[in-house]
Design an enzyme around this catalytic site. Sequence first.
Site, PDB file in Angstrom:
ATOM      1  N   ARG A   1      69.495  45.271  36.498  1.00  0.00           N
ATOM      2  CA  ARG A   1      68.153  45.176  36.122  1.00  0.00           C
ATOM      3  C   ARG A   1      67.693  43.528  36.233  1.00  0.00           C
ATOM      4  O   ARG A   1      66.928  42.792  36.210  1.00  0.00           O
ATOM      5  CB  ARG A   1      67.738  45.227  34.416  1.00  0.00           C
ATOM      6  CG  ARG A   1      66.766  45.063  33.527  1.00  0.00           C
ATOM      7  CD  ARG A   1      65.745  45.638  32.597  1.00  0.00           C
ATOM      8  NE  ARG A   1      66.620  46.108  31.947  1.00  0.00           N
ATOM      9  CZ  ARG A   1      67.518  45.379  31.390  1.00  0.00           C
ATOM     10  NH1 ARG A   1      67.192  44.270  31.350  1.00  0.00           N
ATOM     11  NH2 ARG A   1      68.800  46.014  30.438  1.00  0.00           N
TER      12      ARG A   1
ATOM     13  N   TYR B   1      40.621  42.005  42.524  1.00  0.00           N
ATOM     14  CA  TYR B   1      41.212  43.822  42.729  1.00  0.00           C
ATOM     15  C   TYR B   1      41.454  44.580  41.306  1.00  0.00           C
ATOM     16  O   TYR B   1      41.768  43.218  39.843  1.00  0.00           O
ATOM     17  CB  TYR B   1      42.950  43.755  43.084  1.00  0.00           C
ATOM     18  CG  TYR B   1      43.606  45.260  42.419  1.00  0.00           C
ATOM     19  CD1 TYR B   1      43.134  45.749  44.073  1.00  0.00           C
ATOM     20  CD2 TYR B   1      44.155  45.679  41.621  1.00  0.00           C
ATOM     21  CE1 TYR B   1      43.923  47.031  43.184  1.00  0.00           C
ATOM     22  CE2 TYR B   1      44.647  46.498  41.713  1.00  0.00           C
ATOM     23  CZ  TYR B   1      44.900  46.882  42.524  1.00  0.00           C
ATOM     24  OH  TYR B   1      45.237  48.922  42.718  1.00  0.00           O
TER      25      TYR B   1
ATOM     26  N   ASP C   1      46.460  36.095  44.916  1.00  0.00           N
ATOM     27  CA  ASP C   1      46.751  37.000  45.498  1.00  0.00           C
ATOM     28  C   ASP C   1      46.077  37.471  47.274  1.00  0.00           C
ATOM     29  O   ASP C   1      45.397  37.478  47.244  1.00  0.00           O
ATOM     30  CB  ASP C   1      45.627  38.843  44.589  1.00  0.00           C
ATOM     31  CG  ASP C   1      45.969  39.552  44.684  1.00  0.00           C
ATOM     32  OD1 ASP C   1      46.656  40.150  46.261  1.00  0.00           O
ATOM     33  OD2 ASP C   1      45.983  40.255  44.016  1.00  0.00           O
TER      34      ASP C   1
ATOM     35  N   LYS D   1      51.186  47.555  49.782  1.00  0.00           N
ATOM     36  CA  LYS D   1      49.615  47.619  51.012  1.00  0.00           C
ATOM     37  C   LYS D   1      50.462  46.849  52.676  1.00  0.00           C
ATOM     38  O   LYS D   1      51.230  47.595  53.392  1.00  0.00           O
ATOM     39  CB  LYS D   1      49.186  46.406  50.470  1.00  0.00           C
ATOM     40  CG  LYS D   1      48.538  47.170  49.193  1.00  0.00           C
ATOM     41  CD  LYS D   1      48.086  48.626  48.767  1.00  0.00           C
ATOM     42  CE  LYS D   1      47.323  48.974  47.337  1.00  0.00           C
ATOM     43  NZ  LYS D   1      46.921  47.627  46.642  1.00  0.00           N
TER      44      LYS D   1
HETATM   45  C1  LIG Z   1      46.413  47.106  45.476  1.00  0.00           C
HETATM   46  C2  LIG Z   1      46.710  46.248  45.192  1.00  0.00           C
HETATM   47  C3  LIG Z   1      47.053  45.469  43.559  1.00  0.00           C
HETATM   48  C4  LIG Z   1      48.211  46.297  43.017  1.00  0.00           C
HETATM   49  O1  LIG Z   1      49.225  46.749  43.741  1.00  0.00           O
HETATM   50  P1  LIG Z   1      50.359  47.804  43.269  1.00  0.00           P
HETATM   51  O2  LIG Z   1      51.491  47.672  44.054  1.00  0.00           O
HETATM   52  O3  LIG Z   1      49.175  49.619  43.185  1.00  0.00           O
HETATM   53  O4  LIG Z   1      51.168  47.918  41.452  1.00  0.00           O
HETATM   54  C5  LIG Z   1      47.021  44.642  43.592  1.00  0.00           C
HETATM   55  N1  LIG Z   1      46.269  43.425  44.119  1.00  0.00           N
HETATM   56  C6  LIG Z   1      45.105  44.007  44.810  1.00  0.00           C
HETATM   57  C7  LIG Z   1      44.535  42.795  46.237  1.00  0.00           C
HETATM   58  C8  LIG Z   1      45.998  45.290  45.893  1.00  0.00           C
HETATM   59  O5  LIG Z   1      45.192  45.622  46.534  1.00  0.00           O
END
Ligand SMILES: *Cc1c(COP(=O)(O)O)cnc(C)c1O
Length: 379
Positions: free
Chosen positions: A50, A102, A178, A203
């Site tokens: 972990r 998001y 982000d 992504k």
């Molecule tokens: C998809 C996404 C998230 C969250 O990611 P997950 O892997 O689905 O938890 C956060 N910020 C953005 C801009 C995203 O496209």
Amino acid sequence: MDSLKPETLLAQAPGHPAAPYGEIVPPIHVATTYERGTDLGYPGGRVYGRDGNPSFTAAEGLLTQLEGGAASMLFASGMAAATAVFQALDPGDRVVVPRVMYWALRHWLVTEGERRGLKVTLFDNLAADPVAALAEATGTRPVKLVWLETPANPTWDVIDIAAAAKVAHAAGALLAVDSTVATPILCRPLALGADLVMHAATKYLNGHSDVLAGTLTTARDDDFWARLKVQRALGGGIMGPFEAWLLLRGMRTLSLRVGRASTTAMAIARHFQSDPRVAVLYPGLPSFPGHEVAARQMVGGFSGMMSLRVNGGRDRALRMHGRLKLFRRATSLGGVESLVEHRASIEGPTSPCPDDLLRMSIGLEDAGDLIADLEQALA
Ligand SMILES: *Cc1c(COP(=O)(O)O)cnc(C)c1O
């Protein structure tokens, strides 16, 4: 080695072949626990799964190099990485976050985050001057953290990271970005003054719609980073070794994929920019409100994410959405296949997303084929 370009770092990842076999790709380490010496020490330097896993090292190190940071951590998802940042704060701390971002993270902040004592202030990142809106929202009250997303889901509004960093730091706050949509290929927030960068590695970084992953990269190995390590090790939002291996495999083609998706998105944006049936939201178009800032802080493209607002409202948008043949109707983004999504219907009634908006993640298909598909769906 530090002068190597991202393309070289990515192609050569994970660096030197591993002993003892000299394998060109890294092995997957599946052990959850490690043997102690008779002196109670840990000869391999590892204790329990972990805390981390040797299968993470290559992807974390590569990301640190690409972002120009001090250290990185992988998490089980983008949300696990993002919420770790907010959970490392104290009850009563104030955070300033965008109004349009998001959706799941904003929803978590104003429900679960506030329940845990965070004070969440939204700023209008769609204002004509989003940095001024941020400065107004930070105001004179103490702020612990400013969160940005740029370009921001699902309108792709852009904010000047360097200017926002000045505002955040003047307020005594950390700046976290982000950067999922831009990826480290197109933008490096730490070089612009951010303290933390987060990616939904689900992504573009992975890029094949087959791994959930999140990452954080810090500018400094400081006390806040130590708290984030505790969040992962004790909070338990850690990813599996096989997923980390797939993530690294996906990352090796990141620059090719992002470059191609950006070029195709630009071609689609140009094709439809003066079409009266739609309004194109894409930071690469000179007519887009944030274009100048995007052109300054993004290098080599404007990403593969764009939206169309369909003239005629929700019904026309849904009809177009239903008629598309190549675009897959699915959430998520950054994969090799193009996706389309009616965001308002997935975000629900609290969504600030216009209901005539179709979000598109441009994949690696031929640009002409994608344009033809959009044209036949609009006809
Ligand atoms: C998809 C996404 C998230 C969250 O990611 P997950 O892997 O689905 O938890 C956060 N910020 C953005 C801009 C995203 O496209």
